[in-house]
Motif scaffolding. Structure first.
Motif, mmCIF file in Angstrom:
data_model
loop_
_atom_site.group_PDB
_atom_site.id
_atom_site.type_symbol
_atom_site.label_atom_id
_atom_site.label_comp_id
_atom_site.label_asym_id
_atom_site.label_seq_id
_atom_site.Cartn_x
_atom_site.Cartn_y
_atom_site.Cartn_z
ATOM 1 N N VAL A 41 0.843 -1.189 0.000
ATOM 2 C CA VAL A 41 0.000 0.000 0.000
ATOM 3 C C VAL A 41 0.881 1.242 0.000
ATOM 4 O O VAL A 41 1.860 1.316 0.744
ATOM 5 C CB VAL A 41 -0.915 0.027 1.248
ATOM 6 C CG1 VAL A 41 -1.817 1.242 1.247
ATOM 7 C CG2 VAL A 41 -1.736 -1.231 1.342
ATOM 8 N N SER A 42 0.508 2.223 -0.818
ATOM 9 C CA SER A 42 1.229 3.498 -0.823
ATOM 10 C C SER A 42 0.791 4.341 0.362
ATOM 11 O O SER A 42 -0.354 4.241 0.814
ATOM 12 C CB SER A 42 0.956 4.260 -2.120
ATOM 13 O OG SER A 42 1.500 3.572 -3.213
ATOM 14 N N GLY A 43 1.711 5.176 0.840
ATOM 15 C CA GLY A 43 1.396 6.048 1.957
ATOM 16 C C GLY A 43 2.359 7.208 2.034
ATOM 17 O O GLY A 43 3.421 7.193 1.410
ATOM 18 N N VAL A 44 1.987 8.213 2.797
ATOM 19 C CA VAL A 44 2.813 9.408 2.975
ATOM 20 C C VAL A 44 3.403 9.371 4.375
ATOM 21 O O VAL A 44 2.694 9.142 5.357
ATOM 22 C CB VAL A 44 1.972 10.681 2.770
ATOM 23 C CG1 VAL A 44 2.800 11.934 3.059
ATOM 24 C CG2 VAL A 44 1.413 10.718 1.360
ATOM 25 N N VAL A 45 4.699 9.615 4.453
ATOM 26 C CA VAL A 45 5.420 9.573 5.722
ATOM 27 C C VAL A 45 5.662 10.999 6.230
ATOM 28 O O VAL A 45 5.916 11.903 5.446
ATOM 29 C CB VAL A 45 6.747 8.793 5.579
ATOM 30 C CG1 VAL A 45 7.711 9.505 4.656
ATOM 31 C CG2 VAL A 45 7.399 8.549 6.909
#
Length: 181
Positions: free
Chosen positions: A122-126
């Motif tokens: 899953v893509s995500g923003v850190v």
């Protein structure tokens, strides 16, 4: 059981994977945790010959499910007893980046990464919790992650992440928001 693959058996759906803990029996209700989620009933257990009525932790199995469509079951979901594991779209974690020689790169607050949790990608923003705007290779830090889709998560869960298509590091979930996302 993290879903590794999904097959059709007539009108039934058969997700396969390795049972992490507990046991499952024919007739049990299971919850598909993560992504869109659903519930289903186990009508059979396929672990080779002979047929089985029950499977337990450590076994690789296929579970024949009734009550779900093929599109409702995806690789990356987790099959669990209803209510035992929750899906979340965000979490706090401690991460460590690989050294540059092994593909590690600077990770800046606001960058999109690809997170590998169990069998889910899953893509995500850190976002860095610390005062720095970027974490350098071979360093560690505390971050929050906002995922595009919900996945089954628990405190202490390990994960890996990729940056621009290359392995970049790993981490451990330290905190989850209250309630399911």
């Amino acid at each position: 059981m993290p879903v590794e693959d999904v097959f059709r058996r007539g009108r039934l759906i058969m997700p396969t994977g390795r049972i992490e803990r507990g046991r499952v029996r024919e007739g049990d209700e299971v919850e598909l945790v993560g992504f869109d989620g659903a519930t289903a009933h186990v009508t059979g257990i396929d672990a080779g010959e002979p047929p089985m009525d029950e499977a337990c932790a450590g076994m690789n199995v296929g579970l024949l499910l009734r009550g779900v469509t093929a599109g409702a079951v995806e690789q990356g979901q987790v099959l669990a007893a209803p209510g035992s594991v929750a899906a979340h779209a965000g979490f706090a974690a401690d991460i460590i980046l690989l050294p540059e020689v092994h593909g590690g790169a600077e990770v800046r607050t606001g960058e999109r990464l690809q997170f590998h949790v169990r069998t889910a990608v899953v893509s995500g923003v850190v976002t860095s919790i610390e005062d720095t705007e970027a974490l350098q290779p071979l360093h560690q830090g505390a971050v929050t992650v906002a995922l595009e889709r919900t996945v089954a998560l628990e405190v202490g869960q390990s994960f890996a992440f990729r940056h621009h298509g290359r392995a970049a590091g790993s981490g451990t979930v330290t905190r989850l928001p209250r309630g399911a996302a």
